[in-house]
Motif scaffolding. Sequence first.
Motif, PDB file in Angstrom:
ATOM      1  N   GLN A  46     -20.561 -29.056   6.642  1.00  0.00           N
ATOM      2  CA  GLN A  46     -19.818 -29.541   7.804  1.00  0.00           C
ATOM      3  C   GLN A  46     -20.264 -28.778   9.047  1.00  0.00           C
ATOM      4  O   GLN A  46     -20.620 -27.605   8.961  1.00  0.00           O
ATOM      5  N   PRO A  47     -20.234 -29.427  10.219  1.00  0.00           N
ATOM      6  CA  PRO A  47     -20.660 -28.730  11.444  1.00  0.00           C
ATOM      7  C   PRO A  47     -19.884 -27.442  11.711  1.00  0.00           C
ATOM      8  O   PRO A  47     -20.437 -26.470  12.183  1.00  0.00           O
ATOM      9  N   ASP A  48     -18.614 -27.430  11.393  1.00  0.00           N
ATOM     10  CA  ASP A  48     -17.809 -26.231  11.641  1.00  0.00           C
ATOM     11  C   ASP A  48     -17.469 -25.501  10.342  1.00  0.00           C
ATOM     12  O   ASP A  48     -16.548 -24.690  10.315  1.00  0.00           O
TER      13      ASP A  48
ATOM     14  N   TYR B 200     -18.068 -11.480  10.932  1.00  0.00           N
ATOM     15  CA  TYR B 200     -19.437 -11.938  11.172  1.00  0.00           C
ATOM     16  C   TYR B 200     -20.207 -11.986   9.860  1.00  0.00           C
ATOM     17  O   TYR B 200     -19.996 -11.170   8.977  1.00  0.00           O
ATOM     18  N   PHE B 201     -21.137 -12.949   9.761  1.00  0.00           N
ATOM     19  CA  PHE B 201     -22.030 -13.044   8.621  1.00  0.00           C
ATOM     20  C   PHE B 201     -23.299 -12.277   8.945  1.00  0.00           C
ATOM     21  O   PHE B 201     -23.922 -12.503   9.975  1.00  0.00           O
ATOM     22  N   THR B 202     -23.696 -11.386   8.061  1.00  0.00           N
ATOM     23  CA  THR B 202     -25.004 -10.752   8.197  1.00  0.00           C
ATOM     24  C   THR B 202     -25.955 -11.263   7.120  1.00  0.00           C
ATOM     25  O   THR B 202     -27.144 -10.987   7.180  1.00  0.00           O
ATOM     26  N   LYS B 203     -25.409 -11.999   6.162  1.00  0.00           N
ATOM     27  CA  LYS B 203     -26.208 -12.672   5.145  1.00  0.00           C
ATOM     28  C   LYS B 203     -25.409 -13.888   4.693  1.00  0.00           C
ATOM     29  O   LYS B 203     -24.210 -13.797   4.430  1.00  0.00           O
ATOM     30  N   PHE B 204     -26.075 -15.030   4.605  1.00  0.00           N
ATOM     31  CA  PHE B 204     -25.421 -16.257   4.166  1.00  0.00           C
ATOM     32  C   PHE B 204     -26.459 -17.085   3.422  1.00  0.00           C
ATOM     33  O   PHE B 204     -27.338 -17.695   4.032  1.00  0.00           O
ATOM     34  N   VAL B 205     -26.388 -17.064   2.095  1.00  0.00           N
ATOM     35  CA  VAL B 205     -27.400 -17.736   1.270  1.00  0.00           C
ATOM     36  C   VAL B 205     -26.712 -18.711   0.332  1.00  0.00           C
ATOM     37  O   VAL B 205     -25.776 -18.336  -0.397  1.00  0.00           O
ATOM     38  N   ILE B 206     -27.177 -19.961   0.327  1.00  0.00           N
ATOM     39  CA  ILE B 206     -26.710 -20.971  -0.628  1.00  0.00           C
ATOM     40  C   ILE B 206     -27.893 -21.279  -1.536  1.00  0.00           C
ATOM     41  O   ILE B 206     -28.991 -21.552  -1.083  1.00  0.00           O
ATOM     42  N   GLN B 207     -27.638 -21.224  -2.828  1.00  0.00           N
ATOM     43  CA  GLN B 207     -28.726 -21.482  -3.778  1.00  0.00           C
ATOM     44  C   GLN B 207     -28.273 -22.480  -4.797  1.00  0.00           C
ATOM     45  O   GLN B 207     -27.167 -22.493  -5.243  1.00  0.00           O
TER      46      GLN B 207
ATOM     47  N   LEU C 219     -14.823 -23.279  -2.369  1.00  0.00           N
ATOM     48  CA  LEU C 219     -15.622 -24.119  -1.475  1.00  0.00           C
ATOM     49  C   LEU C 219     -16.605 -24.987  -2.253  1.00  0.00           C
ATOM     50  O   LEU C 219     -17.018 -24.647  -3.355  1.00  0.00           O
ATOM     51  N   THR C 220     -16.991 -26.066  -1.629  1.00  0.00           N
ATOM     52  CA  THR C 220     -18.047 -26.935  -2.160  1.00  0.00           C
ATOM     53  C   THR C 220     -19.233 -26.879  -1.199  1.00  0.00           C
ATOM     54  O   THR C 220     -19.110 -26.406  -0.070  1.00  0.00           O
ATOM     55  N   VAL C 221     -20.361 -27.392  -1.654  1.00  0.00           N
ATOM     56  CA  VAL C 221     -21.536 -27.451  -0.790  1.00  0.00           C
ATOM     57  C   VAL C 221     -21.249 -28.323   0.421  1.00  0.00           C
ATOM     58  O   VAL C 221     -21.687 -28.027   1.536  1.00  0.00           O
ATOM     59  N   ASP C 222     -20.478 -29.392   0.219  1.00  0.00           N
ATOM     60  CA  ASP C 222     -20.130 -30.271   1.339  1.00  0.00           C
ATOM     61  C   ASP C 222     -19.294 -29.542   2.388  1.00  0.00           C
ATOM     62  O   ASP C 222     -19.426 -29.815   3.588  1.00  0.00           O
ATOM     63  N   ASP C 223     -18.426 -28.624   1.954  1.00  0.00           N
ATOM     64  CA  ASP C 223     -17.650 -27.829   2.912  1.00  0.00           C
ATOM     65  C   ASP C 223     -18.573 -27.022   3.815  1.00  0.00           C
ATOM     66  O   ASP C 223     -18.315 -26.861   5.005  1.00  0.00           O
TER      67      ASP C 223
END
Length: 156
Positions: free
Chosen positions: A116-118, A149-156, A109-113
């Motif tokens: 995206q809204p979805d 389900y996501f219980t944690k989702f962090v982008i750094q 994946l990329t940050v742009d992915d």
Amino acid sequence: MKNIVIIAAAQTVLILASVAGTWFMFLSTMPATGTDSVTEESAVAPKSKKPPLYLSIDPSLVVNLQGSGKMRFLQVQLEVMTRDESVAELLETHNTRIRNDLIFQLGSLTVDDLRQPDGKSTIQTNAKMAINKVLNEEAAKMDAIEAVYFTKFVIQ
């Protein structure tokens, strides 16, 4: 005076007809009372689903995101939902392969992915398909996982 009597009579007939029609519709939607209706309803009623079972994919998945520029990371904690109690043991048994497939999938994946809204719902759908693929290939369990389900989702 004659016209008023005719109009009043017509209104009375219309009111009585609407009350009778409403009463008829009400009675037709009510279930029949008797022992036959109970057995018919129980035969027609769908089986109730088992309660959901939520299982964690531990530990969190951490991947490098693709793209040029500075280094970006994604940390994700996933929980899966199933109604089959045997899936918990299968997830533990095949944890290594499931984590491997998810890391490869998330690492592409990329940050742009993700912007995206979805984007996040697409990741959930793809993760569900990846986990179900492993369970199907290894244990012949078709669609064992109903949701991710996501219980944690962090982008750094």
